[in-house]
Design a protein around this motif. Sequence first.
Motif: not given
Length: 420
Positions: A29, A31, A62-64, A70, A72, A75, A376
């Motif tokens: 991730s 962010a 991870n793309v939401m 979300l 975090e 995203n 991150t």
Amino acid sequence: MTPEQVLSQSFTLPNGSVIRNRLFKSAMSEALGSRDGHATPELARLYRTWADGRIGLCVTGNVMIDRRALGEPGNVVIEDDSGLAALQTWASEATHGGTPCWVQLNHPGKQAPKGLNRENVAPSAVPFRPDMQAFFPTPRALTAAEIEGLVQRFAKAAAIVKQAGFSGVQIHGAHGYLVSQFLSPHHNQRDDEWGGSAEKRRRFVLAVYQAMRDAVGPDFPIGIKLNSADFQRGGFTEEESMDTIKALAEAGIDLIEISGGTYEAPAMTGVKTAGTSIKDSTRQREAYFLDFAAKARQAVRTPLVVTGGFRSAEGMAQAIESGAVDLVGLARALALEPDLPKRLMAGQAPRYQVRPIRTGIGPVDRMGLLEVTWYTKQLKRIGGGLPTRPKTPALWVFCQFLWAQMRAGKRRKPTRLRAS
């Protein structure tokens, strides 16, 4: 062959896609998305750095698929084509020099910290373990209509990923996020068509895969990151994972990345918690989940990747030569050393060794969230054109993370999750 020769070999997926070497950048991730969930110049710079570092296959963080859910702050979210231009820029940089780059699509389900979303949803309203309930709220159980809507959101996001110019897509079905929650009898206690038996718990991931396949066509690669097990009492077992792998292989999945654990039992990081200690034999062999991968190899011919624990070119090459895996997954090492693939294929040792991140606060140190947050921070430095800082204090990073969660929560207004 020498280890560097083994790692330098190309590999061809069943659909004809060529991967230039055996090194696979697993999702982390970042962010680094904008406030409205779009890709940013920092993301483009980060992924250009990995492309220049000669990774064989790169998978994004991870793309939401829903901006109301979300994992975090920061995203990237793909709900429609409103951020297409930024995605195209990201894809162009990430695939520089012919590097294949796949987008990992995800929904956090219950695994989103308090204050980030107005509500968390999951297959069932099962709370986190007591010492983590201060950080994660009890989720609301999804309705059947909402589940169908989420399947279509995965499909729509996959189609936009293809339109943007990325090379493929990966379903995040591991580490305790929504797809993983549906597979787990601990998290999924439904008694409808989406739960109640192992076969029904698999229905969600198979529906997501099929909807995505319908959206992108037969030749666009679709992979999945899947737990070998949850390492939680009453959770997803190796037996159920093997059955899921067989079902996905039969459905036509292009690549399966094997990992394990959740935020509550972070086996993917090597952190020791109750029921998740790593055997000495596993540490000597480096890869945490290689034994399971060898069993999966006997069951399916689908290309396999193992992520977690690799420390040396020798360990990576041995995993490939054993026949258990086709690619070796790297994540945290690439957050410290983005040009590591070049070094490994030149016969050079890593500059840094990945070690567990510790604050000295027991409940915090037992969460996979701490590892995610610390690394991150390193990715943000690379995205900003700065060198990494392997000695950054863990406690300082965690405090910054809590402050960001509180600020993000204040900016959000109540909303109810719709079916589509």
